[in-house]
Write an enzyme that holds these catalytic residues in place. Structure first.
Site, PDB file in Angstrom:
ATOM      1  CE  LYS A   1      -3.888  -2.198   0.306  1.00  8.15           C
ATOM      2  NZ  LYS A   1      -5.067  -2.114  -0.672  1.00  8.15           N
TER       3      LYS A   1
ATOM      4  CG  HIS B   1     -10.618  -6.130  -5.017  1.00  6.41           C
ATOM      5  ND1 HIS B   1     -11.732  -6.329  -4.445  1.00  6.41           N
ATOM      6  CD2 HIS B   1      -9.583  -5.803  -4.128  1.00  6.41           C
ATOM      7  CE1 HIS B   1     -11.539  -5.915  -2.885  1.00  6.41           C
ATOM      8  NE2 HIS B   1     -10.177  -5.496  -3.132  1.00  6.41           N
TER       9      HIS B   1
END
Length: 386
Positions: free
Chosen positions: A186, A317
């Site tokens: 991230k 996803h």
């Protein structure tokens, strides 16, 4: 009804949906999860994932299971909507999945044909596809027409922003040792230098040959995405994910055209129509649909056909238990996202090795719920034919 006929049996002998069990299950996370949305103050850390499970049984005794999910909010809403629309499936032929998807959507169309409404429908749709594949004795990937028996995989769960960089490096080592092929971390820290230092540390640690992705979770504006995209070019990233707001198709298109690094997005979109905006604007190099979010496997297959026609890479996803099968049936070499969060819910485990995740040979999705999943269930509802 004669003694040998099951409830919901059809006098013509055709199999019919006779029972539906819905469950709202709260999966606790061991550590509160933070990404860029938390650092920018838009969301609180995530402590659980709420699942809507649909278990469908037919008059001939065939069964299928499907699920949808919500993070941070919306789980009770998904469950409530599913309870309301479930009765329209009773007595229906479970083979008619496309027609039943439309019937379910229109049963609740006053609240829309996207978002929460279609995410509730997804649990039923996925259960029907699981049932069809189980009845055929085939893994779902084989029923759909697999192009491969394994799919490239990458891990995300080890690289969240709440995790110190030293621990991210340790997690990356463990991930690669487990046979997973790529690492996603991230980014989106308001202090952009922190992002660059973090990416540089991971790239140095894993080496130049390991696929590395970053995910900004929609927290950059257009100028920041442009600057960060240029600064990240040197790290040879496999893609930059969600650099901009998910609905900014034009901004994504301009960014994708200006960078050598591929741009990826799509996970937060909740319909085929919303993904079409990304596709027609040439906004992404990698499309990232989520079957539980777009309305299930029926809609995912429509979207995959569009993506294939436009020569896009596919990287679904989350929910690897579903998406492994769908990715295996995509014509171009795809990716699947490895998350270990869901493992306590299912008895079975997916096998990884040599950078790939292997399609199980079990019929259907190849999953069954654990007793622990039942214990985490806070609400359930049965709908049966009388």
């Amino acid at each position: 009804m004669t003694a040998h006929e099951a409830p919901g049996a059809d006098p013509t002998g055709r199999d019919r949906i006779s029972r539906i069990r819905l469950s709202r299950t709260h999966l606790p996370l061991a550590t509160p999860i933070s990404d860029a949305k938390v650092l920018t103050g838009r969301q609180r850390p995530m402590t659980e994932v709420v699942f809507l499970f649909a278990e469908i049984t037919t008059s001939d005794g065939h069964e299928g299971i499907g699920f949808s999910y919500s993070k941070r909010a919306g789980g009770p809403g998904l469950y409530a909507h599913a309870v309301e629309i479930a009765p329209v499936l009773l007595g229906e032929d479970p083979n008619d999945i496309g027609r039943l998807w439309t019937k379910l959507v229109w049963a609740g169309a006053s609240v829309g044909r996207s978002g929460l409404a279609t995410q509730a429908v997804a649990a039923f749709d996925i259960a029907l596809w699981d049932l069809k594949a189980r009845r055929a004795g085939l893994p779902l990937a084989k029923l759909l027409g697999a192009h491969r028996d394994s799919v490239r995989c990458y891990n995300t769960s080890g690289g969240f922003l709440h995790t110190p960089t030293a621990q991210v490096l340790e997690n990356a080592t463990a991930t690669l040792a487990a046979g997973i092929g790529g690492i996603k971390i991230k980014v989106g820290d308001p202090e952009r230098g922190a992002d660059l230092r973090r990416v540089a540390a991971v790239r140095e640690h894993v080496g130049d040959g390991v696929p590395l992705m970053v995910d900004a979770n929609q927290q950059w504006d257009r100028p920041t995405a442009q600057r960060m995209g240029r600064a990240l070019e040197e790290f040879d990233l496999t893609w930059i994910e969600e650099p901009l707001d998910a609905y900014d198709a034009e901004g994504h298109a301009a960014l994708a055209a200006s960078l050598d690094t591929p741009v990826a997005s799509g996970e937060m979109l909740a319909s085929v129509a919303e993904h079409w905006e990304l596709i027609r604007h040439r906004s992404v190099d990698v499309i990232q649909p989520d079957a539980p979010r777009v309305g299930g496997i029926t809609q995912f297959l429509k979207l995959a056909a569009l993506a294939d026609h436009h020569q896009l890479q596919l990287a679904p996803h989350f929910a690897m238990e579903i998406h492994l099968h769908l990715a295996a049936a995509y014509p171009h070499e795809p990716w699947v996202e490895h998350f270990d969060w869901l493992e306590p819910l299912f008895t079975e485990r997916l096998r990884t090795g040599d950078g790939r995740m292997h399609v199980p040979d079990r019929p259907g999705l190849g999953i069954t719920l654990t007793e622990q999943a039942r214990l985490w269930t806070r609400a359930s509802h049965d709908v049966s034919a009388r």
